[in-house]
Design an enzyme around this catalytic site. Sequence first.
Site, PDB file in Angstrom:
ATOM      1  CG  HIS A 228      -2.082  -0.983   1.010  1.00 21.20           C
ATOM      2  ND1 HIS A 228      -2.140  -2.162   1.717  1.00 21.20           N
ATOM      3  CD2 HIS A 228      -3.155  -0.989   0.191  1.00 21.20           C
ATOM      4  CE1 HIS A 228      -3.217  -2.832   1.350  1.00 21.20           C
ATOM      5  NE2 HIS A 228      -3.839  -2.150   0.417  1.00 21.20           N
TER       6      HIS A 228
ATOM      7  CD  GLU B 280      -7.402  -3.245  -2.913  1.00 25.97           C
ATOM      8  OE1 GLU B 280      -6.895  -3.536  -1.825  1.00 25.97           O
ATOM      9  OE2 GLU B 280      -8.628  -3.084  -3.065  1.00 25.97           O
TER      10      GLU B 280
END
Length: 171
Positions: A23, A111
């Site tokens: 992330h 994602e």
Amino acid sequence: MEQVILVDERDNAVGTLEKMEAHRKGLLHRAFSIILFNTKGELLLQKRSSTKYHSARLWTNTCCSHPLPDETMADATRRRLKEEMGIDLQPEFAYKFIYRAALDNNLVEHEYDHVYVGTFDGEPVVNKDEVEDWKFMSLGQLREAVKQHPEAYTAWFKLILTHPELNKIAA
């Protein structure tokens, strides 16, 4: 340390990486989002806990997470739905899409999101470490609420709500 599955743009696994590192770097990884409807056609939403590492206290879909390495998507969706919402059912795959969104805390969600759907008419038993609140809302009310207060909803959920496949599912 929880690992995520790094993928290419065709959803082929290319490795694993610690979740926070993925992330921070904004690397494409496999994820899933679950949307449960009740028999009235309302969506079950959750408000993310204030302790979440990003998007804390924002409203979002019923459940979302990442499959663990060597875990099937079916096992992952069932596991997290039970862990977060106390709901034991197997949602069905609906569609998938790629997105990238800058988040708070200098993190990036990049994602390959697999969207799953199911039906649930009960009352969830939420894990307070994961979920602060929950409610059912009709799609029309929800879209109006997002239009009025987009800052109150997660980035991925706003994309799910505008995806053409959701209209087919909710019809």
